[in-house]
Motif scaffolding. Structure first.
Motif, short mmCIF file in Angstrom:
data_model
loop_
_atom_site.label_atom_id
_atom_site.label_comp_id
_atom_site.label_asym_id
_atom_site.label_seq_id
_atom_site.Cartn_x
_atom_site.Cartn_y
_atom_site.Cartn_z
N GLN A 3 0.85 -1.18 0.00
CA GLN A 3 0.00 0.00 0.00
C GLN A 3 0.89 1.24 0.00
O GLN A 3 1.85 1.33 0.77
CB GLN A 3 -0.91 0.03 1.23
CG GLN A 3 -1.97 -1.05 1.24
CD GLN A 3 -1.42 -2.40 1.67
OE1 GLN A 3 -0.66 -2.49 2.61
NE2 GLN A 3 -1.82 -3.44 0.96
N LEU A 4 0.56 2.17 -0.89
CA LEU A 4 1.29 3.43 -0.98
C LEU A 4 0.30 4.56 -0.73
O LEU A 4 -0.74 4.62 -1.38
CB LEU A 4 1.92 3.59 -2.36
CG LEU A 4 2.88 2.48 -2.81
CD1 LEU A 4 3.31 2.70 -4.26
CD2 LEU A 4 4.09 2.41 -1.90
N VAL A 5 0.66 5.44 0.18
CA VAL A 5 -0.23 6.56 0.53
C VAL A 5 0.53 7.86 0.40
O VAL A 5 1.52 8.09 1.12
CB VAL A 5 -0.80 6.42 1.95
CG1 VAL A 5 -1.70 7.61 2.28
CG2 VAL A 5 -1.58 5.11 2.09
N GLU A 6 0.06 8.71 -0.52
CA GLU A 6 0.71 10.01 -0.75
C GLU A 6 0.07 11.09 0.11
O GLU A 6 -1.11 11.00 0.47
CB GLU A 6 0.60 10.44 -2.22
CG GLU A 6 1.15 9.49 -3.23
CD GLU A 6 0.09 8.64 -3.87
OE1 GLU A 6 0.27 8.22 -5.02
OE2 GLU A 6 -0.95 8.40 -3.21
N SER A 7 0.84 12.12 0.39
CA SER A 7 0.33 13.31 1.07
C SER A 7 1.24 14.48 0.71
O SER A 7 2.32 14.30 0.13
CB SER A 7 0.30 13.11 2.58
OG SER A 7 1.59 12.90 3.09
N GLY A 8 0.76 15.69 1.05
CA GLY A 8 1.59 16.87 0.86
C GLY A 8 1.19 17.76 -0.31
O GLY A 8 1.78 18.83 -0.49
N GLY A 9 0.22 17.32 -1.10
CA GLY A 9 -0.21 18.17 -2.20
C GLY A 9 -0.97 19.39 -1.70
O GLY A 9 -1.27 19.51 -0.51
N GLY A 10 -1.27 20.29 -2.61
CA GLY A 10 -2.01 21.49 -2.23
C GLY A 10 -1.92 22.56 -3.29
O GLY A 10 -1.49 22.31 -4.42
N VAL A 23 4.17 7.05 1.92
CA VAL A 23 4.47 6.04 2.92
C VAL A 23 4.06 4.68 2.39
O VAL A 23 2.93 4.48 1.93
CB VAL A 23 3.73 6.34 4.24
CG1 VAL A 23 4.04 5.28 5.28
CG2 VAL A 23 4.13 7.72 4.76
N ALA A 24 4.98 3.73 2.47
CA ALA A 24 4.72 2.38 2.00
C ALA A 24 4.47 1.44 3.17
O ALA A 24 5.13 1.54 4.21
CB ALA A 24 5.91 1.88 1.19
N SER A 25 3.53 0.53 3.00
CA SER A 25 3.26 -0.48 4.01
C SER A 25 2.91 -1.79 3.31
O SER A 25 2.67 -1.82 2.11
CB SER A 25 2.13 -0.04 4.94
OG SER A 25 0.93 0.15 4.21
N GLY A 26 2.89 -2.84 4.08
CA GLY A 26 2.60 -4.15 3.50
C GLY A 26 3.89 -4.94 3.33
O GLY A 26 4.76 -4.93 4.19
N ARG A 27 4.04 -5.58 2.22
CA ARG A 27 5.22 -6.40 2.00
C ARG A 27 6.47 -5.54 1.88
O ARG A 27 6.40 -4.35 1.60
CB ARG A 27 5.07 -7.28 0.77
CG ARG A 27 4.92 -6.50 -0.53
CD ARG A 27 5.14 -7.38 -1.73
NE ARG A 27 6.53 -7.82 -1.82
CZ ARG A 27 6.99 -8.72 -2.67
NH1 ARG A 27 6.14 -9.32 -3.48
NH2 ARG A 27 8.25 -9.05 -2.70
N SER A 28 7.62 -6.18 2.04
CA SER A 28 8.89 -5.45 1.98
C SER A 28 9.13 -4.88 0.59
O SER A 28 8.84 -5.50 -0.42
CB SER A 28 10.03 -6.40 2.34
OG SER A 28 11.26 -5.77 2.09
N LEU A 29 9.69 -3.69 0.58
CA LEU A 29 10.05 -3.04 -0.68
C LEU A 29 11.56 -3.04 -0.89
O LEU A 29 12.07 -2.23 -1.67
CB LEU A 29 9.50 -1.62 -0.72
CG LEU A 29 8.00 -1.50 -0.94
CD1 LEU A 29 7.55 -0.05 -0.89
CD2 LEU A 29 7.59 -2.12 -2.28
N ILE A 30 12.24 -3.97 -0.22
CA ILE A 30 13.69 -4.06 -0.40
C ILE A 30 13.99 -4.34 -1.86
O ILE A 30 13.44 -5.26 -2.46
CB ILE A 30 14.28 -5.16 0.49
CG1 ILE A 30 14.18 -4.76 1.97
CG2 ILE A 30 15.74 -5.43 0.12
CD1 ILE A 30 14.66 -5.83 2.92
N GLY A 31 14.86 -3.49 -2.43
CA GLY A 31 15.24 -3.67 -3.82
C GLY A 31 14.34 -2.98 -4.83
O GLY A 31 14.66 -2.93 -6.01
N TYR A 32 13.23 -2.44 -4.37
CA TYR A 32 12.28 -1.82 -5.29
C TYR A 32 12.73 -0.41 -5.70
O TYR A 32 13.32 0.33 -4.91
CB TYR A 32 10.90 -1.72 -4.66
CG TYR A 32 10.04 -2.93 -4.89
CD1 TYR A 32 10.34 -4.15 -4.28
CD2 TYR A 32 8.92 -2.86 -5.71
CE1 TYR A 32 9.55 -5.25 -4.50
CE2 TYR A 32 8.11 -3.96 -5.92
CZ TYR A 32 8.43 -5.16 -5.31
OH TYR A 32 7.64 -6.26 -5.52
#
Length: 122
Positions: A3-10, A23-32
């Motif tokens: 899961q990827l959740v963006e913020s900071g726009g405006g 912010v990334a969550s869920g499985r590992s993003l090692i190497g991505y």
């Protein structure tokens, strides 16, 4: 799954700055590869910046070189896009994406966030 959740726009005036976070969550993003794309109304989704797992040799689209900086915080599982000297033509929905290999085309990416709107007024 990731899961990827963006913020900071405006809304910001031309010449201003914004920092987007993903912010990334869920499985590992090692190497991505982590990337930021943007899509304006009626246009294709385009790659803005990308960064490898090591953080070396980040990629930037010509339109943003010298103004945008991509970085990642491994401890926080977060990737950032610092956007300076913003222009009205930077107005778009900005998306965070993750992929196992470097690619410039959006369909190649495995995971996507929901997007965050950036509007630059003249």
């Amino acid at each position: 799954q990731v899961q990827l959740v963006e913020s900071g726009g405006g809304l910001v005036q031309a010449g201003g700055s914004l920092r987007l976070s993903c912010v990334a969550s869920g499985r590992s993003l090692i190497g991505y590869i982590m990337a930021w794309f943007r899509q304006a109304p009626g246009k294709d989704r385009e790659l803005v910046a990308a960064i490898s797992w090591s953080g070396s040799s980040p990629y930037y689209a010509d339109a943003v070189k010298g103004r945008f900086t991509i970085s990642r915080d491994y401890a926080k599982n977060t990737v950032y896009l610092q956007m300076n000297s913003l222009k009205p033509e930077d107005t778009s929905v900005y998306y965070c994406a993750a992929n196992r290999v470097m690619a410039t085309q959006a369909p190649s990416y495995d995971y996507w966030g929901q997007g965050t709107q950036v509007t630059v007024s003249s």
